[in-house]
Scaffold this motif. Structure first.
Motif, PDB file in Angstrom:
ATOM      1  N   ARG A  50       0.888  -0.945  -0.093  1.00 22.28           N
ATOM      2  CA  ARG A  50       0.027   0.038   0.043  1.00 22.28           C
ATOM      3  C   ARG A  50       0.801   1.185  -0.048  1.00 22.28           C
ATOM      4  O   ARG A  50       0.214   2.448   0.021  1.00 22.28           O
ATOM      5  N   VAL A  51       2.268   1.038   0.139  1.00 17.41           N
ATOM      6  CA  VAL A  51       3.157   2.261  -0.029  1.00 17.41           C
ATOM      7  C   VAL A  51       3.434   2.448  -1.326  1.00 17.41           C
ATOM      8  O   VAL A  51       4.266   1.808  -2.013  1.00 17.41           O
ATOM      9  N   GLU A  52       3.211   3.642  -1.912  1.00 19.63           N
ATOM     10  CA  GLU A  52       3.526   3.962  -3.282  1.00 19.63           C
ATOM     11  C   GLU A  52       4.471   4.613  -3.303  1.00 19.63           C
ATOM     12  O   GLU A  52       5.481   4.345  -4.149  1.00 19.63           O
ATOM     13  N   GLN A  53       5.327   5.717  -2.269  1.00 19.75           N
ATOM     14  CA  GLN A  53       6.487   6.034  -2.498  1.00 19.75           C
ATOM     15  C   GLN A  53       6.855   6.658  -0.863  1.00 19.75           C
ATOM     16  O   GLN A  53       6.035   6.678  -0.176  1.00 19.75           O
ATOM     17  N   ALA A  54       8.199   6.385  -0.660  1.00 20.15           N
ATOM     18  CA  ALA A  54       8.702   6.642   0.675  1.00 20.15           C
ATOM     19  C   ALA A  54       9.875   7.505   0.301  1.00 20.15           C
ATOM     20  O   ALA A  54      10.897   7.147  -0.472  1.00 20.15           O
ATOM     21  N   ALA A  55      10.259   8.460   1.121  1.00 23.69           N
ATOM     22  CA  ALA A  55      11.438   9.337   1.194  1.00 23.69           C
ATOM     23  C   ALA A  55      11.858   9.833   2.413  1.00 23.69           C
ATOM     24  O   ALA A  55      11.156  10.040   3.300  1.00 23.69           O
ATOM     25  N   TRP A  56      13.143   9.656   2.434  1.00 27.53           N
ATOM     26  CA  TRP A  56      13.983   9.903   3.823  1.00 27.53           C
ATOM     27  C   TRP A  56      14.818  11.184   3.632  1.00 27.53           C
ATOM     28  O   TRP A  56      15.638  11.308   2.888  1.00 27.53           O
ATOM     29  N   ARG A  57      14.438  12.149   4.411  1.00 26.66           N
ATOM     30  CA  ARG A  57      15.014  13.550   4.573  1.00 26.66           C
ATOM     31  C   ARG A  57      15.020  14.358   5.659  1.00 26.66           C
ATOM     32  O   ARG A  57      13.615  14.508   6.177  1.00 26.66           O
ATOM     33  N   ASP A  58      15.943  14.802   6.248  1.00 21.52           N
ATOM     34  CA  ASP A  58      16.172  15.782   7.178  1.00 21.52           C
ATOM     35  C   ASP A  58      15.418  15.016   8.614  1.00 21.52           C
ATOM     36  O   ASP A  58      14.433  15.703   9.201  1.00 21.52           O
ATOM     37  N   GLY A  59      15.500  13.820   8.951  1.00 21.85           N
ATOM     38  CA  GLY A  59      14.825  13.038  10.053  1.00 21.85           C
ATOM     39  C   GLY A  59      13.339  12.778   9.848  1.00 21.85           C
ATOM     40  O   GLY A  59      13.006  12.445  10.665  1.00 21.85           O
ATOM     41  N   VAL A  60      12.871  12.847   8.735  1.00 17.19           N
ATOM     42  CA  VAL A  60      11.431  12.503   8.423  1.00 17.19           C
ATOM     43  C   VAL A  60      11.374  11.537   7.267  1.00 17.19           C
ATOM     44  O   VAL A  60      11.877  11.836   6.181  1.00 17.19           O
ATOM     45  N   SER A  72       3.806  11.710   7.491  1.00 19.47           N
ATOM     46  CA  SER A  72       5.155  12.112   8.065  1.00 19.47           C
ATOM     47  C   SER A  72       5.752  11.565   9.346  1.00 19.47           C
ATOM     48  O   SER A  72       5.109  11.830  10.371  1.00 19.47           O
ATOM     49  N   VAL A  73       6.738  10.671   9.286  1.00 18.66           N
ATOM     50  CA  VAL A  73       6.841   9.988  10.513  1.00 18.66           C
ATOM     51  C   VAL A  73       8.365  10.489  10.891  1.00 18.66           C
ATOM     52  O   VAL A  73       9.328  10.340  10.106  1.00 18.66           O
ATOM     53  N   HIS A  74       8.315  10.981  12.129  1.00 16.40           N
ATOM     54  CA  HIS A  74       9.855  11.627  12.451  1.00 16.40           C
ATOM     55  C   HIS A  74      10.636  10.536  13.204  1.00 16.40           C
ATOM     56  O   HIS A  74      10.110   9.955  14.067  1.00 16.40           O
ATOM     57  N   GLY A  79      18.502   4.585  12.731  1.00 16.98           N
ATOM     58  CA  GLY A  79      18.874   3.272  12.513  1.00 16.98           C
ATOM     59  C   GLY A  79      18.626   2.871  11.255  1.00 16.98           C
ATOM     60  O   GLY A  79      18.897   3.521  10.462  1.00 16.98           O
ATOM     61  N   SER A  80      18.316   1.546  10.974  1.00 16.99           N
ATOM     62  CA  SER A  80      18.010   0.938   9.722  1.00 16.99           C
ATOM     63  C   SER A  80      16.685   0.927   9.207  1.00 16.99           C
ATOM     64  O   SER A  80      16.305   0.422   7.979  1.00 16.99           O
ATOM     65  N   VAL A  81      15.782   1.845   9.841  1.00 21.25           N
ATOM     66  CA  VAL A  81      14.337   1.744   9.250  1.00 21.25           C
ATOM     67  C   VAL A  81      14.343   2.359   8.091  1.00 21.25           C
ATOM     68  O   VAL A  81      13.587   1.960   6.963  1.00 21.25           O
ATOM     69  N   PRO A  82      14.891   3.750   7.451  1.00 24.65           N
ATOM     70  CA  PRO A  82      14.798   4.158   6.126  1.00 24.65           C
ATOM     71  C   PRO A  82      15.321   3.116   4.975  1.00 24.65           C
ATOM     72  O   PRO A  82      14.410   2.955   4.187  1.00 24.65           O
ATOM     73  N   GLU A  83      16.410   2.534   5.316  1.00 24.17           N
ATOM     74  CA  GLU A  83      16.885   1.233   4.304  1.00 24.17           C
ATOM     75  C   GLU A  83      15.917   0.097   4.252  1.00 24.17           C
ATOM     76  O   GLU A  83      15.569  -0.304   3.423  1.00 24.17           O
ATOM     77  N   THR A  84      15.294  -0.183   5.468  1.00 21.22           N
ATOM     78  CA  THR A  84      14.409  -1.229   5.277  1.00 21.22           C
ATOM     79  C   THR A  84      13.109  -0.975   4.790  1.00 21.22           C
ATOM     80  O   THR A  84      12.602  -1.705   3.926  1.00 21.22           O
ATOM     81  N   VAL A  85      12.572   0.305   5.029  1.00 26.63           N
ATOM     82  CA  VAL A  85      11.272   0.609   4.082  1.00 26.63           C
ATOM     83  C   VAL A  85      11.656   0.953   2.543  1.00 26.63           C
ATOM     84  O   VAL A  85      10.875   0.108   1.859  1.00 26.63           O
ATOM     85  N   ARG A  86      12.828   1.407   2.164  1.00 25.24           N
ATOM     86  CA  ARG A  86      13.085   1.247   0.776  1.00 25.24           C
ATOM     87  C   ARG A  86      12.918  -0.094   0.317  1.00 25.24           C
ATOM     88  O   ARG A  86      12.519  -0.423  -0.841  1.00 25.24           O
ATOM     89  N   GLU A  87      13.700  -1.289   0.899  1.00 19.69           N
ATOM     90  CA  GLU A  87      13.910  -2.309   0.315  1.00 19.69           C
ATOM     91  C   GLU A  87      12.693  -3.134   0.596  1.00 19.69           C
ATOM     92  O   GLU A  87      12.259  -3.805  -0.464  1.00 19.69           O
ATOM     93  N   ARG A  88      11.896  -2.934   1.324  1.00 21.16           N
ATOM     94  CA  ARG A  88      10.465  -3.495   1.577  1.00 21.16           C
ATOM     95  C   ARG A  88       9.415  -3.114   0.483  1.00 21.16           C
ATOM     96  O   ARG A  88       8.829  -4.049  -0.167  1.00 21.16           O
ATOM     97  N   VAL A  89       9.362  -1.826   0.261  1.00 16.88           N
ATOM     98  CA  VAL A  89       8.502  -0.954  -0.820  1.00 16.88           C
ATOM     99  C   VAL A  89       9.047  -1.717  -2.227  1.00 16.88           C
ATOM    100  O   VAL A  89       8.196  -1.950  -3.057  1.00 16.88           O
TER     101      VAL A  89
END
Length: 155
Positions: A50-60, A72-74, A79-89
């Motif tokens: 259900r995630v069309e797009q995710a972007a990580w910038r400036d802590g968000v 918007s998730v602060h 940790g490894s959350v941004p990389e995990t989100v990218r890989e999973r999507v």
């Protein structure tokens, strides 16, 4: 990917049966099936397909859902959350292509498979800015293009 023990989960978060934790940052948890994050007093569970797009910038972590919802998730300690989100999507995308429509403009047609690998792909149509997705003629053109892609891919 390092698995995180359930004891590190935020209070009030309940995971589905068999759901494995992949990364945790404060009140945000990435599992093999979904992104869980605090949304007011409750947790939101957003399955990866259900995630069309995710972007990580400036802590968000900015997350856009298929269909237009935005979050918007602060993350103070990402940790490894941004990389995990990218890989999973990315892992859910089976087909993603932009098709020009006869009347001008175009539509992004995508098929995403559920994260656990079971079930048929979910197809989505995302029209270019300025196009009215409720226009029956435009919708018919997009659906015809989607059916052609389904035939070509066997999905």
């Amino acid at each position: 990917m390092r698995l995180t023990r359930r004891r590190n989960l935020p209070d009030g978060l309940t995971l589905g049966r068999g759901e494995r934790v992949l990364a945790v940052s404060g009140d945000t948890v990435a599992t093999d099936a979904a992104l869980h994050f605090q949304d007011g007093a409750a947790f939101t569970r957003l399955p990866w397909e259900r995630v069309e797009q995710a972007a990580w910038r400036d802590g968000v972590l900015a997350v856009r859902e298929v269909g237009g919802g935005r979050h918007s998730v602060h993350l103070s300690e990402p940790g490894s959350v941004p990389e995990t989100v990218r890989e999973r999507v990315t892992a859910t995308v089976v087909v993603s292509t932009h098709v020009k429509l006869p009347g001008g403009g175009g539509v992004r047609i995508a098929a995403r498979r559920p994260a656990k690998g079971s079930g048929d792909p979910r197809w989505t149509l995302v029209f270019d800015s300025g196009l009215d997705p409720s226009d029956p003629g435009l919708l018919a053109q997009a659906e015809q293009a989607m059916e052609e892609i389904r035939r070509q891919t066997g999905l």
